[in-house]
Write an enzyme that holds these catalytic residues in place. Structure first.
Site, PDB file in Angstrom:
ATOM      1  CD  GLU A 190      38.807  38.337 120.004  1.00 56.60           C
ATOM      2  OE1 GLU A 190      39.119  39.284 119.107  1.00 56.60           O
ATOM      3  OE2 GLU A 190      37.671  37.933 120.426  1.00 56.60           O
ATOM      4  CD  GLU A 248      36.471  39.979 124.306  1.00 60.48           C
ATOM      5  OE1 GLU A 248      35.875  39.977 123.180  1.00 60.48           O
ATOM      6  OE2 GLU A 248      37.403  40.397 124.343  1.00 60.48           O
TER       7      GLU A 248
END
Length: 686
Positions: A178, A247
């Site tokens: 991320e 995710e």
């Protein structure tokens, strides 16, 4: 006879030696030349016990999963530089092999930054003290350490032949995590860092693809992937890369002082179906089993010990119905479409306002998805000459382009609620189960102390060896201080207790939104000598954000006496000479093992007192069902069973009364604050 026996042995081992080729094209991961639609779920090995792993993995397989995804936790495996630990819950190799034994694949997210609501984002604290280091940027000291640990894990997997290219289960690896969410803060150094990370990872020659999640500029051949509650609108950065969702947040994490998150399965199923409707072929639940933040592993700060995440398999390894069952049905329906999904790209068309059809058709193979993204109104649509009823915020799946096998809003799984049977160990009368205790001294009680002028930041002082840091000051007052004295304290967090002349004067805690403290505590001083002892506590270190590693903790001041009688009304204590003690004396004595001497077992144990160690013995219930301890009636602390930390407890930290509703409407976009439960109650008691 001997020759026959040898042939049998060779045949037994041959299947485990077959190497698998893993590649990708614009549609999907390609395993041994065949595109695959893959359903994945996250299970973090240290958040459950090794005894639980086979059952968790089997329940995942039974739920329709093909892949198990896990992070690798650097600070868990290398708590001291150069000293590695892969025992017990840290046995990564054993976990990967357990997944392989169940016939599932593995996605190994090495990071080594992981976020994951894990202490310090998974980085070991010793990394912070390397001269000249700057985390997650084009910085030579950091890159050297990151490469060393990443190579260590890759080599460990290779030694055990665990990559698919060696016949093992690992079909994917991830580098970084991320970073695209925060890379703008690092400027051009962030861009060059990401390019370096990609080259470093691919140079390790794993024989399987690498991914970067939330990294829109991930350089070839790295696949950029999506994280979020919805990823149907996501597009990879190249038309040669597949659409992958690393995710899909099945719920959300719990914080001390927060309400309990809940994501309705109708919405989760809708998100999954929408992703495959619009061209996705790899989807992972974060989490499929969340587990427990044992020991002091929580990040945040203020992340709770429970990492249940409202996942399909709950914290204790019990299937959560209806979520697990409904998702299993969704997976079956999607797999019925696999032949069509891997054969071609979808043709997407509008069937009206907020209505969408996606058709995968090639030759005689056809699959369709019909979506109603209206947040309120059910609709009836005409598709290929037939009429279909679509509830609001739902997707119907038609594996043959005609017959609906599943609508995401219609649940066929039975609901089930698991409850613990309780036994009160606080009132057991047997001699072995009585409570005993030891008082932790207030203030400085150890030999290894530190005296410095001014107030010290906590993390740089403790290196996170303990949650606790004592700040101690002796103060002589020649005159009567009066009865209106207030001690003003400013702290970076996360909580503190103030003692005046050995007695508790007050305390304060931050929260997950604001860890900093600014508190005024009325105190009683005397003329002559006074002792001020401030105990600062951390509740998990920052794990997310740009430069998160520089976020401090502890009492950095100012610390001011206000309302003094005679002369100066205020007295700034910030620049005086303070004495510091890292941790508690009981920690050094090993009281967490319960075996040290000096335990007090008088008939009445102390109540409503801070700084007390308690211990008791109890007989574990028979059988293999989960066991929990209800800490209702306790304040804040840490608990050990047979010397192993089961994490922090804080049942007195109650969630706000606001933010929960009696009913939960799954329709419409989900956020982490929607459908919360348990408002006005302790965030976690078990």
């Amino acid at each position: 006879m001997r020759a026959f026996e040898i042939v049998l042995v060779l045949l037994w081992f041959l299947p485990k030696m077959f190497c698998t080729n893993v590649d990708y094209d614009h549609r999907a991961l390609v395993i041994d030349g065949k595109r695959r639609v893959l359903i994945s779920g996250s299970i973090h090995y240290p958040r459950s016990t090794p005894q639980m792993w086979p059952d968790l993995i089997q329940k995942s397989k039974d739920g329709g999963l093909d892949v198990i995804e896990t992070y690798v936790f650097w600070n868990l495996h290398e708590p001291v530089k150069g000293q590695y630990d892969f025992d017990g819950r840290k046995d990564l190799v054993k976990f990967v092999k357990a997944v392989a034994e169940a016939g599932l694949y593995v996605h190994l997210r090495i990071g080594p930054y992981v976020c994951a609501e894990w202490n310090y984002g998974g980085f070991p604290l010793w990394l912070h003290f390397i001269p000249g280091i700057k985390f997650r940027t084009d910085n030579e000291p950091f890159k050297a350490e990151m490469k060393r640990f990443t190579a260590k894990i890759v080599d460990l997997m290779k030694q055990e032949k665990l990559y698919a290219s060696q016949g093992g289960p690992i079909i994917l690896s991830q580098i970084e995590n991320e970073y695209g969410n925060i890379d703008s803060h690092y400027g051009s150094a962030g861009k060059s860092y990401i390019n370096w990370a990609a080259k470093m990872a691919t140079s390790l020659d794993t024989g399987v693809p690498w991914v970067m999640c939330q990294q829109g500029d991930a350089p070839d051949p790295i696949i950029n992937t999506c994280n979020g509650f919805y990823c149907d609108q996501f597009t990879p950065n190249s038309n040669t890369k597949p659409k992958m969702w690393t995710e899909n947040w099945s719920g959300w994490f719990l914080s001390f002082g927060g309400a309990v998150p809940h994501r309705p399965v109708e919405d989760l199923a809708f998100a999954v179906a929408r992703f495959f409707q619009r061209g996705g072929t790899f989807q992972n639940y974060y989490m499929y089993h969340g587990g427990t933040n044992f020991d002091r592993s929580t990040g945040g700060p203020f992340i709770a010990t429970s990492y249940d995440y409202d996942a399909p398999i709950d914290e204790y390894g019990i299937i959560r119905q209806q979520k697990w069952g409904h998702l299993k049905d969704v997976h079956k329906a999607i797999k019925l479409c696999e032949e069509a999904l891997i054969a071609t790209d979808p043709k997407i068309s509008s069937l009206g306002q907020n209505l969408e059809a996606a058709v995968y058709k090639t030759g005689s193979v056809c699959a369709a998805f019909l979506a109603n993204v209206d947040t309120k109104n059910d609709k009836t649509v005409n598709f290929s000459g037939n009429s279909y009823h679509l509830p609001a915020w739902s997707v119907s799946i038609l594996p043959d382009c005609k017959n609906v096998v599943l609508n995401t809003a219609k649940i066929n799984s039975a609901s089930a609620i698991s409850n613990f049977v309780t036994e009160d160990i606080s009132s057991l009368e047997t001699s072995s189960s009585k409570w005993s205790w030891i008082n932790e001294p207030v203030g400085i009680s150890k030999d290894d102390i530190l005296s410095k002028t001014g107030l010290l930041e906590q993390i740089n002082t403790t290196a996170d060896r303990s949650d606790y840091l004592w700040y101690s000051l002796s103060l002589d007052l020649a005159d009567d201080p009066g009865s209106q004295t207030v001690l003003h304290i400013e702290s970076l967090g996360h909580a503190l207790h103030a003692f005046i002349n050995g007695k508790l004067a007050g305390n304060q805690a931050g929260n997950s939104d604001k860890s900093k403290l600014n508190v005024d505590i009325p105190i009683a001083l005397v003329s002559g000598k006074n002792k001020i002892d401030l105990l600062s506590l951390t509740v998990g270190l920052q794990n997310y954000g740009a430069f998160f590693d520089t976020v401090g903790a502890g009492i950095t001041g100012p610390v001011i006496l206000k309302g003094l009688k005679n002369g100066n009304n205020t007295l700034d204590l910030s620049s005086r000479k303070w004495t510091y003690q890292i941790g508690l004396k009981g920690e050094d004595l090993g009281l967490s093992s319960g075996s040290s001497g000096g335990w007090n077992s008088q008939s009445t144990y102390p109540k409503n007192q801070p700084l007390v160690w308690y211990k008791t013995n109890f007989d574990a219930p028979s059988g293999s069902n989960p066991v929990a301890i209800d800490f209702t009636g306790m304040g804040k602390g840490e608990a050990w069973v047979n010397g192993q930390s089961i994490g922090r407890y804080w049942p007195t930290y109650v969630a706000s009364n606001a933010g929960c509703t009696d009913s939960c409407n799954y329709r419409g976009p989900y956020t982490s604050s929607k459908c919360r439960k348990n408002c006005g109650k302790p965030s976690q008691t078990l």
